[in-house]
Design a protein around this motif. Structure first.
Motif, PDB file in Angstrom:
ATOM      1  N   LEU A 227      23.627  49.762  17.857  1.00 27.59           N
ATOM      2  CA  LEU A 227      23.081  48.667  18.844  1.00 27.59           C
ATOM      3  C   LEU A 227      24.044  47.499  18.805  1.00 27.59           C
ATOM      4  O   LEU A 227      24.755  47.260  19.910  1.00 27.59           O
ATOM      5  N   ARG A 228      24.606  47.219  17.609  1.00 26.54           N
ATOM      6  CA  ARG A 228      25.463  45.966  17.408  1.00 26.54           C
ATOM      7  C   ARG A 228      26.859  46.026  17.590  1.00 26.54           C
ATOM      8  O   ARG A 228      27.579  45.090  17.678  1.00 26.54           O
ATOM      9  N   THR A 229      27.284  47.257  18.002  1.00 25.73           N
ATOM     10  CA  THR A 229      28.641  47.472  18.253  1.00 25.73           C
ATOM     11  C   THR A 229      28.842  48.615  19.522  1.00 25.73           C
ATOM     12  O   THR A 229      29.335  47.946  20.507  1.00 25.73           O
ATOM     13  N   HIS A 230      28.485  49.703  19.274  1.00 25.65           N
ATOM     14  CA  HIS A 230      28.567  50.513  20.482  1.00 25.65           C
ATOM     15  C   HIS A 230      27.690  49.979  21.811  1.00 25.65           C
ATOM     16  O   HIS A 230      28.266  50.342  23.021  1.00 25.65           O
ATOM     17  N   VAL A 231      26.425  49.612  21.585  1.00 21.14           N
ATOM     18  CA  VAL A 231      25.563  49.462  22.817  1.00 21.14           C
ATOM     19  C   VAL A 231      25.960  48.324  23.454  1.00 21.14           C
ATOM     20  O   VAL A 231      26.327  47.821  24.629  1.00 21.14           O
ATOM     21  N   LEU A 232      26.496  47.134  22.776  1.00 20.43           N
ATOM     22  CA  LEU A 232      27.080  45.977  23.003  1.00 20.43           C
ATOM     23  C   LEU A 232      28.220  45.937  23.607  1.00 20.43           C
ATOM     24  O   LEU A 232      28.752  45.425  24.719  1.00 20.43           O
ATOM     25  N   ALA A 233      29.107  47.007  23.079  1.00 16.08           N
ATOM     26  CA  ALA A 233      30.427  46.998  23.503  1.00 16.08           C
ATOM     27  C   ALA A 233      30.366  47.764  25.025  1.00 16.08           C
ATOM     28  O   ALA A 233      31.209  47.524  26.158  1.00 16.08           O
ATOM     29  N   GLU A 234      29.380  48.745  25.379  1.00 16.35           N
ATOM     30  CA  GLU A 234      29.093  49.229  26.776  1.00 16.35           C
ATOM     31  C   GLU A 234      28.809  48.083  27.579  1.00 16.35           C
ATOM     32  O   GLU A 234      29.297  47.964  28.731  1.00 16.35           O
ATOM     33  N   VAL A 235      28.005  47.216  27.105  1.00 18.70           N
ATOM     34  CA  VAL A 235      27.438  45.930  28.037  1.00 18.70           C
ATOM     35  C   VAL A 235      28.856  45.198  28.318  1.00 18.70           C
ATOM     36  O   VAL A 235      29.109  44.969  29.767  1.00 18.70           O
ATOM     37  N   PHE A 236      29.574  44.796  27.383  1.00 20.16           N
ATOM     38  CA  PHE A 236      30.700  43.966  27.601  1.00 20.16           C
ATOM     39  C   PHE A 236      31.666  44.659  28.673  1.00 20.16           C
ATOM     40  O   PHE A 236      32.297  44.188  29.573  1.00 20.16           O
ATOM     41  N   THR A 237      31.788  46.052  28.367  1.00 20.32           N
ATOM     42  CA  THR A 237      32.679  46.851  29.230  1.00 20.32           C
ATOM     43  C   THR A 237      32.469  46.809  30.775  1.00 20.32           C
ATOM     44  O   THR A 237      33.211  46.714  31.557  1.00 20.32           O
ATOM     45  N   LEU A 238      30.910  47.213  30.966  1.00 17.29           N
ATOM     46  CA  LEU A 238      30.537  47.173  32.304  1.00 17.29           C
ATOM     47  C   LEU A 238      30.696  45.862  33.011  1.00 17.29           C
ATOM     48  O   LEU A 238      31.044  46.034  34.081  1.00 17.29           O
ATOM     49  N   ALA A 239      30.388  45.077  32.458  1.00 16.16           N
ATOM     50  CA  ALA A 239      30.523  43.679  32.869  1.00 16.16           C
ATOM     51  C   ALA A 239      31.881  43.067  33.316  1.00 16.16           C
ATOM     52  O   ALA A 239      32.140  42.819  34.448  1.00 16.16           O
ATOM     53  N   THR A 240      32.704  43.695  32.758  1.00 18.57           N
ATOM     54  CA  THR A 240      34.221  43.370  32.802  1.00 18.57           C
ATOM     55  C   THR A 240      34.797  44.081  33.883  1.00 18.57           C
ATOM     56  O   THR A 240      35.251  43.877  34.613  1.00 18.57           O
ATOM     57  N   LEU A 241      34.442  45.511  34.023  1.00 18.80           N
ATOM     58  CA  LEU A 241      34.821  46.343  35.153  1.00 18.80           C
ATOM     59  C   LEU A 241      34.053  45.972  36.324  1.00 18.80           C
ATOM     60  O   LEU A 241      34.618  45.669  37.333  1.00 18.80           O
ATOM     61  N   ARG A 242      32.839  45.474  36.450  1.00 20.88           N
ATOM     62  CA  ARG A 242      32.032  45.165  37.517  1.00 20.88           C
ATOM     63  C   ARG A 242      32.440  43.790  38.116  1.00 20.88           C
ATOM     64  O   ARG A 242      32.386  43.550  39.085  1.00 20.88           O
ATOM     65  N   CYS A 243      32.676  42.847  37.128  1.00 21.43           N
ATOM     66  CA  CYS A 243      32.485  41.365  37.628  1.00 21.43           C
ATOM     67  C   CYS A 243      33.943  40.728  37.763  1.00 21.43           C
ATOM     68  O   CYS A 243      34.116  39.830  38.260  1.00 21.43           O
ATOM     69  N   LEU A 244      35.068  41.426  37.290  1.00 23.10           N
ATOM     70  CA  LEU A 244      36.263  40.632  36.985  1.00 23.10           C
ATOM     71  C   LEU A 244      37.247  41.640  37.754  1.00 23.10           C
ATOM     72  O   LEU A 244      37.699  42.622  37.396  1.00 23.10           O
ATOM     73  N   PRO A 245      38.033  41.064  38.861  1.00 20.63           N
ATOM     74  CA  PRO A 245      39.241  41.686  39.281  1.00 20.63           C
ATOM     75  C   PRO A 245      40.138  41.906  38.333  1.00 20.63           C
ATOM     76  O   PRO A 245      40.381  40.986  37.305  1.00 20.63           O
ATOM     77  N   SER A 246      41.196  42.735  38.633  1.00 21.41           N
ATOM     78  CA  SER A 246      42.024  43.148  37.515  1.00 21.41           C
ATOM     79  C   SER A 246      43.184  42.130  37.413  1.00 21.41           C
ATOM     80  O   SER A 246      44.133  42.198  36.378  1.00 21.41           O
ATOM     81  N   ILE A 247      43.132  41.152  38.423  1.00 23.58           N
ATOM     82  CA  ILE A 247      44.314  39.982  38.052  1.00 23.58           C
ATOM     83  C   ILE A 247      43.545  38.883  37.397  1.00 23.58           C
ATOM     84  O   ILE A 247      44.351  38.000  37.109  1.00 23.58           O
ATOM     85  N   HIS A 248      42.436  38.925  37.229  1.00 25.37           N
ATOM     86  CA  HIS A 248      41.667  37.963  36.473  1.00 25.37           C
ATOM     87  C   HIS A 248      42.080  37.826  34.710  1.00 25.37           C
ATOM     88  O   HIS A 248      42.248  38.963  34.172  1.00 25.37           O
ATOM     89  N   PRO A 249      42.382  36.580  34.255  1.00 25.03           N
ATOM     90  CA  PRO A 249      42.901  36.579  32.894  1.00 25.03           C
ATOM     91  C   PRO A 249      42.034  37.259  31.839  1.00 25.03           C
ATOM     92  O   PRO A 249      42.599  37.759  30.818  1.00 25.03           O
ATOM     93  N   LEU A 250      40.711  36.978  32.187  1.00 23.86           N
ATOM     94  CA  LEU A 250      39.971  37.373  31.222  1.00 23.86           C
ATOM     95  C   LEU A 250      39.736  39.089  31.172  1.00 23.86           C
ATOM     96  O   LEU A 250      39.672  39.696  30.261  1.00 23.86           O
ATOM     97  N   TYR A 251      40.045  39.567  32.376  1.00 33.05           N
ATOM     98  CA  TYR A 251      40.070  41.102  32.504  1.00 33.05           C
ATOM     99  C   TYR A 251      41.263  41.634  31.847  1.00 33.05           C
ATOM    100  O   TYR A 251      41.362  42.444  30.910  1.00 33.05           O
ATOM    101  N   LYS A 252      42.478  40.650  31.976  1.00 32.10           N
ATOM    102  CA  LYS A 252      43.678  41.252  31.321  1.00 32.10           C
ATOM    103  C   LYS A 252      43.678  41.277  29.719  1.00 32.10           C
ATOM    104  O   LYS A 252      43.963  42.189  28.950  1.00 32.10           O
ATOM    105  N   LEU A 253      42.712  40.186  29.208  1.00 32.80           N
ATOM    106  CA  LEU A 253      42.473  39.914  27.897  1.00 32.80           C
ATOM    107  C   LEU A 253      41.742  41.114  27.314  1.00 32.80           C
ATOM    108  O   LEU A 253      41.802  41.492  26.082  1.00 32.80           O
ATOM    109  N   LEU A 254      40.801  41.471  27.914  1.00 28.72           N
ATOM    110  CA  LEU A 254      39.568  42.117  27.202  1.00 28.72           C
ATOM    111  C   LEU A 254      39.715  43.923  27.653  1.00 28.72           C
ATOM    112  O   LEU A 254      39.216  44.545  26.917  1.00 28.72           O
ATOM    113  N   ILE A 255      40.460  44.077  28.740  1.00 36.42           N
ATOM    114  CA  ILE A 255      40.429  45.673  29.360  1.00 36.42           C
ATOM    115  C   ILE A 255      40.848  46.474  28.174  1.00 36.42           C
ATOM    116  O   ILE A 255      40.408  47.604  27.794  1.00 36.42           O
TER     117      ILE A 255
END
Length: 517
Positions: A227-255
């Motif tokens: 729960l506290r690593t795998h499941v949350l990592a999936e949440v963070f991944t999906l939100a990053t892919l869905r909400c942040l364009p690839s030119i966004h600095p947070l996308y570059k930081l997190l991808i």
């Protein structure tokens, strides 16, 4: 340490048209269970675009390693030490600080009402001191597995398995050793739920500790690891892919910190989890008790009263890694956000945190998770938590699974007999009849081995396969980040030379950028 200081030679592939189109047209949230975090809508990893799937090398290595160790009788490495010491109180207590789950133990300022340990019960176990005095000194600690209360084990190969919901009392002695002094195997005290003590018969005390370790397996694997690593990592991944364009600095930081996460999680759901099994029931309970502060290591350590406990290497190394990640995140993001107002007006950023709050934490404000970002400091703390969770925290909870679980009696997957209801009845035969059978043991050990190894194409924390930033400031921040990690690695290795049990799981060399296994 060369891998951490690697110079990335692959130029940025930020705007990958196929991936961006896939995300915008196909990638969405899916309800696996109403009381659990949302997941990706894909039920096969091979439905993901190639950029999100395992490499051929990693896929082959996973299945080869699993098959090799199912067929092998030689499954012991560090586990050989565990085999020789698993039944000792010193090693039992050590694992609460530096084993697979360093997250349960907390300082005990007052005994729970359902754990009636009295001065008379522990008389002679605290030297010349008393329980009251040791509590006041801060030397008494508690592990409470109440989330397992009332949970019935699965049926494995037609045989019912059993779980307990123990309470464990520990004493930090004058040598700095964390030693168990009392174990109650159920949450409701009474004549059929005795308090087991180190002064009981050898077999009574050993079986009580085995029951605790079986409870530890369930809580560690489901709540803290899954729960506290795998499941949350999936949440963070999906939100990053869905909400942040690839030119966004947070996308570059997190991808880089999302690599392989969707693939491994889909595999785990398909292979290890049944919809009405123990895992799902515990995931529901874990989700209901999830808080933001428990994910932020400095706050978590403070809440559990463990700031000054000696020989707590998970805390020592983890806090240093948290601070290094925070400095790195701060350096990068403050280059792009120069005021709170800039944070507030970034609609893509606000959409990102809103999706995490809604789909990951089910819109529950009592978790403490922010619904939006109003201040720069809130953004920096949250992004630090995200990177720490998917890298350092996952490494601490994952990488030692075979070390501590390769000798099954130290980490049994379940119990074949219910917990003892009275003292003086346990024999060695009872213990052997309670532990998992050979088939379950071999399969579990093979899985733990697979989950504990690095593939040849893994990237340690700070080693990024692509050059995502072009500006001078973030590029310098990355180089500084790598240098800080190198220095920490050196300090950990020097410290470990003096330790009876070297703690290696948070050495940056051994920490992956993302949840990949």
């Amino acid at each position: 340490m060369d891998t951490i200081l690697c110079t990335c030679s692959i130029k940025s592939r930020l705007l990958i048209p196929s991936l961006q189109m896939f995300v915008s047209e196909s990638c969405s949230w899916h309800v696996y269970d109403e009381d659990m975090a949302r997941i990706t809508n894909f039920d096969s990893p091979f439905a993901l675009p190639a950029e999100l799937q395992f490499s051929f090398t990693k896929e082959i290595e996973i299945f080869y390693t699993g098959g090799k160790h199912i067929c092998s009788s030689d499954l012991a490495s560090f586990a050989e030490y565990v085999r020789k010491n698993w039944d000792k109180d010193e090693f039992f207590g050590y694992q609460f600080l530096n084993g697979l789950n360093p997250m349960m133990i907390q300082r005990c300022s007052k005994l729970p009402k359902n754990f009636p340990v009295t001065e008379e019960v522990v008389k002679g176990l605290l030297g010349k001191s008393t329980l009251e005095a040791e509590i006041k000194k801060g030397n008494i600690f508690l592990c409470d597995y109440k989330m397992l209360d009332g949970v019935r084990g699965n049926v494995v190969n037609g045989e019912q398995q059993f779980l307990t919901a123990p309470l464990v009392l520990l004493h930090l002695d004058h040598h700095g050793l964390m030693l168990p002094i009392a174990i109650q195997l159920g949450q409701t005290p009474g004549p059929e739920n005795p308090i087991f003590l180190p002064t009981d018969s050898k077999h009574d005390w050993l079986l009580a500790k085995i029951c605790v370790r079986a409870a530890e397996y369930c809580v560690q694997e489901v709540d803290f690891h899954l729960l506290r690593t795998h499941v949350l990592a999936e949440v963070f991944t999906l939100a990053t892919l869905r909400c942040l364009p690839s030119i966004h600095p947070l996308y570059k930081l997190l991808i880089p910190h999302t690599r392989y996460t969707l693939h491994i999680n889909i595999m785990a759901r398909n292979l290890l989890i049944t919809e009405e099994g123990v895992f799902v029931r515990l995931l529901r309970r874990g989700t209901s008790s999830l808080t933001y502060s428990s994910l932020c290591l400095p706050e978590n350590i403070s809440e559990r009263g463990l700031e000054d406990v000696p020989n707590y290497y998970y805390r020592d190394d983890g806090i240093q890694l948290w601070n290094i990640i925070y400095r790195y995140v701060t350096g990068v993001l403050q280059h792009y956000y120069t005021s709170d107002e800039h944070v507030q007006k970034d609609t893509e950023l606000q959409s990102w945190i809103r999706e995490i709050f809604t789909n990951g934490f089910l819109g529950r404000s009592n978790t403490g998770i922010p619904e939006s970002f109003q201040r720069m400091e809130d953004l920096l703390k949250f992004v630090t938590m995200v990177i720490f969770t998917v890298s350092a925290q996952h490494a601490a909870l994952n990488n030692g699974q075979f070390d501590f679980g390769g000798w099954m009696p130290n980490y049994p997957t379940a119990l074949r007999k219910p917990p003892p209801k009275e003292k003086g009845q346990t024999t060695m035969d009872t213990i052997l009849e309670t532990l998992p059978n050979v088939s379950t043991t071999v399969n579990s050990m093979a899985i733990l081995k697979v989950l504990s190894i690095n593939s040849t194409d893994h990237y340690p924390l700070g080693c990024f396969p692509e050059e995502l930033f072009d500006e001078e400031v973030p590029c310098r921040c990355i180089k500084d980040f790598q240098e800080w990690l190198k220095l920490l690695s050196g300090r950990i290795e020097e410290r470990n030379k003096t330790l009876k049990h070297p703690y290696t799981y948070l050495n940056p060399k051994n920490v992956d950028n993302s949840v990949t296994l």
